[in-house]
Design a protein around this motif. Structure first.
Motif, short mmCIF file in Angstrom:
data_model
loop_
_atom_site.label_atom_id
_atom_site.label_comp_id
_atom_site.label_asym_id
_atom_site.label_seq_id
_atom_site.Cartn_x
_atom_site.Cartn_y
_atom_site.Cartn_z
N ASP A 138 -42.62 -14.02 -5.72
CA ASP A 138 -41.45 -13.46 -5.04
C ASP A 138 -41.77 -13.30 -3.55
O ASP A 138 -42.93 -13.13 -3.18
N ILE A 139 -40.77 -13.35 -2.70
CA ILE A 139 -40.99 -13.18 -1.27
C ILE A 139 -41.06 -11.70 -0.90
O ILE A 139 -41.95 -11.26 -0.17
N THR A 140 -40.11 -10.91 -1.40
CA THR A 140 -40.02 -9.50 -1.02
C THR A 140 -40.76 -8.64 -2.04
O THR A 140 -40.27 -8.41 -3.16
N LEU A 144 -44.90 -14.07 1.34
CA LEU A 144 -45.32 -15.13 2.26
C LEU A 144 -46.71 -14.87 2.82
O LEU A 144 -47.49 -15.82 3.02
N ILE A 173 -42.05 -20.55 -5.14
CA ILE A 173 -41.34 -19.35 -4.71
C ILE A 173 -40.14 -19.11 -5.62
O ILE A 173 -39.35 -20.02 -5.87
N THR A 199 -37.07 -16.38 -5.70
CA THR A 199 -36.57 -15.36 -4.79
C THR A 199 -35.05 -15.25 -4.82
O THR A 199 -34.35 -16.13 -5.35
N HIS A 227 -35.79 -18.93 5.25
CA HIS A 227 -36.81 -18.58 4.26
C HIS A 227 -37.39 -19.82 3.59
O HIS A 227 -38.59 -19.89 3.32
N ALA A 278 -41.33 -20.69 3.84
CA ALA A 278 -42.13 -20.82 2.62
C ALA A 278 -42.85 -22.16 2.57
O ALA A 278 -44.03 -22.23 2.22
N TYR A 289 -39.24 -24.07 -4.31
CA TYR A 289 -38.42 -22.92 -3.94
C TYR A 289 -37.25 -22.85 -4.92
O TYR A 289 -36.43 -23.77 -4.97
#
Length: 229
Positions: A68-70, A77, A94, A96, A103, A107, A115
């Protein structure tokens, strides 16, 4: 013993080992159920925030990290950049909620091999895992189109330039592996070259094509069909 486990033990090929890194426990549980139901995929571990990712990778040696990004403490990241520094990094997909070009670009530049949006985390996720594990790069068609359209718009705004530099067959091979997310060591092993030689090719490509990031390489390779099997 469940049916999926029996299938995995009876299968001739080792299952794809997946680490799930996401701060939502309910989502991790749902993803584990989805993936463990597949005979060729096995969830080998979980991480609840970015700071746990590297220790878990060292512990369970996954083939693929769903990232996950957040996330709290260390963002996805940032974790992705640290993963790329490992001697034998797993490939990173990724997963997300962020559905925007910025984004996706960031990434890919940080080393992601794919992604996928969380709202598409079903059959698309399974396809993405298999594609990335086989050495490919996975982007939803809408994301690929975003990147290509962005490149086209930038091209229209630039002044006419000299003819595009021609790449040798070896330069194309190195560029393709970089775009697919291979590290310098992995590319060297694949092409039977030294790491130093691959690093030299990589630096030469960046100068020759006027690129700044891996995302530029990915867009270039996609536009010219270099990522097709």
């Amino acid at each position: 013993m469940g049916a999926a486990t029996r299938d995995k033990r009876l299968g001739t090929a080792a299952p794809i080992r997946v680490l799930i890194a996401d701060d939502h426990a309910v989502l991790r549980a749902g993803l584990r159920m989805l993936l463990d139901a597949e005979p060729d995929i096995e969830v080998v571990g979980e991480a609840a925030d970015g700071s746990e990712v590297l220790p878990r990778i060292r512990e369970v040696a996954p083939d693929i990290v769903l990232l996950d990004i957040t996330m709290p403490r260390v963002g996805g990241l940032d974790a992705l950049r640290h993963i790329g520094e490992l001697p034998r990094p797993p490939r990173v997909l990724i997963l997300t909620m962020h559905d925007d070009e910025a984004h996706v670009r960031e990434a890919l530049a940080a080393g992601a091999s794919g992604y996928v949006l969380k709202q598409a985390a079903d059959t698309e996720l399974l396809s993405a895992i298999r594609a990335v594990h086989s050495g490919g790069t996975y982007l939803h068609p809408s994301h690929a189109r975003l990147l290509l359209d962005s490149m086209a718009e930038r091209g229209k705004s630039r002044q006419p330039e000299a003819a595009e530099p021609q790449l040798s067959p070896r330069e194309q091979e190195v560029l393709r592996l970089i775009a697919l997310g291979y590290t310098n060591q992995q590319a060297a092993d694949t092409l039977c070259l030294s790491v130093k030689t691959v690093e030299t090719y990589r630096a030469r490509l960046m100068v020759k094509l006027g690129f700044q990031t891996r995302a530029d390489i990915v867009r270039y390779a996609m536009e010219r069909g270099l990522l097709e099997p």
